[in-house]
Scaffold this active site. Structure first.
Site, PDB file in Angstrom:
ATOM      1  N   CYS A  76      99.391  35.725 118.358  1.00 44.67           N
ATOM      2  CA  CYS A  76      99.362  34.439 119.070  1.00 44.67           C
ATOM      3  C   CYS A  76     100.618  33.630 118.727  1.00 44.67           C
ATOM      4  O   CYS A  76     101.723  34.054 119.038  1.00 44.67           O
ATOM      5  CB  CYS A  76      98.058  33.698 118.783  1.00 44.67           C
ATOM      6  SG  CYS A  76      97.744  32.358 119.964  1.00 44.67           S
ATOM      7  N   HIS A 176      94.388  37.328 120.855  1.00 45.99           N
ATOM      8  CA  HIS A 176      93.803  37.459 119.522  1.00 45.99           C
ATOM      9  C   HIS A 176      93.088  38.806 119.417  1.00 45.99           C
ATOM     10  O   HIS A 176      91.939  38.926 119.854  1.00 45.99           O
ATOM     11  CB  HIS A 176      92.808  36.322 119.258  1.00 45.99           C
ATOM     12  CG  HIS A 176      93.466  35.008 119.032  1.00 45.99           C
ATOM     13  ND1 HIS A 176      93.878  34.599 117.783  1.00 45.99           N
ATOM     14  CD2 HIS A 176      93.817  34.023 119.891  1.00 45.99           C
ATOM     15  CE1 HIS A 176      94.443  33.400 117.886  1.00 45.99           C
ATOM     16  NE2 HIS A 176      94.417  33.039 119.152  1.00 45.99           N
ATOM     17  N   GLU A 178      91.767  40.093 116.891  1.00 45.42           N
ATOM     18  CA  GLU A 178      90.606  39.951 116.007  1.00 45.42           C
ATOM     19  C   GLU A 178      89.397  39.361 116.738  1.00 45.42           C
ATOM     20  O   GLU A 178      88.283  39.390 116.217  1.00 45.42           O
ATOM     21  CB  GLU A 178      90.966  39.098 114.783  1.00 45.42           C
ATOM     22  CG  GLU A 178      91.064  37.610 115.009  1.00 45.42           C
ATOM     23  CD  GLU A 178      92.353  37.119 115.655  1.00 45.42           C
ATOM     24  OE1 GLU A 178      92.532  35.891 115.712  1.00 45.42           O
ATOM     25  OE2 GLU A 178      93.176  37.945 116.103  1.00 45.42           O
TER      26      GLU A 178
END
Length: 194
Positions: A76, A176, A178
């Site tokens: 990001c 993202h 994750e």
């Protein structure tokens, strides 16, 4: 073993937990001189580019990151800081992957661009192993890298922008991983395998 660079402006724990779920040993580091001791590293980031870049400079991270010759993943804002410059605060960034960041040209769509979006694959790279056209990832951003020769994948939100970029040992993901479920997990596994 993986180092997460603590910029002081990132949700580090979600990145750490994502790698730990994959069996990686993770250490959050605050001292630049420690970076060279790790086989790979992550530069996360959430927030404003000018604040994050100032923290990198104030804490002497620039040279440690630029001289790191093993896989380094920017996520990001971390990806944006790996580029040449960004319109967000008119910041000169690290210059690791060529390209400029501008305000996302969303064609009157709501900003920030927040939510799931398709990946459009543009190039081959080990980071993309097992990733298919139209796999979806999760975004939260208002600034974007204009696609260029270092773009591995794009997404569209009013206009096309770089989703994944890479040069040498440096890789950036605008989304993202994750928070991107199975696709994000696959991308992080690929990073661990580099």
């Amino acid at each position: 073993m993986i180092a997460i660079i603590n910029t002081g402006c990132a949700n580090i724990n979600s990145v750490r937990f994502a790698f730990e779920r994959l069996g990686a040993q993770v250490e959050i580091i605050t001292e630049p001189e420690k970076l060279k001791n790790f086989p790979r590293a992550v530069l996360p980031g959430v927030g404003h580019a000018s604040v994050a870049m100032k923290r990198l400079i104030d804490n002497n991270w620039q040279d440690a990151i630029k001289n790191f010759n093993k896989p380094l993943l920017g996520i990001c804002l971390g990806m944006q800081l790996m580029c040449d410059e960004t319109e967000e605060g008119n910041v000169t960034a690290l210059g690791l992957i060529p390209g400029k960041l501008g305000a996302l040209k969303s064609d009157n769509l709501t900003l920030p661009h927040m939510g799931w979006n398709n990946l459009n694959l543009k190039s081959s790279h080990p980071i993309l192993n097992g990733i298919d056209a139209n796999d979806q990832v999760y975004y939260v951003h208002s600034f974007a890298h204009q696609p260029n020769q270092y773009t591995l994948a794009t997404s569209d939100y009013g206009a096309e922008f770089s989703a994944i970029i890479a040069k040498d040992n440096f890789i950036g993901m605008q989304f993202h991983p994750e928070k991107s479920a199975d696709v994000g997990e696959r991308l992080l596994k690929n990073f661990l395998a580099l």
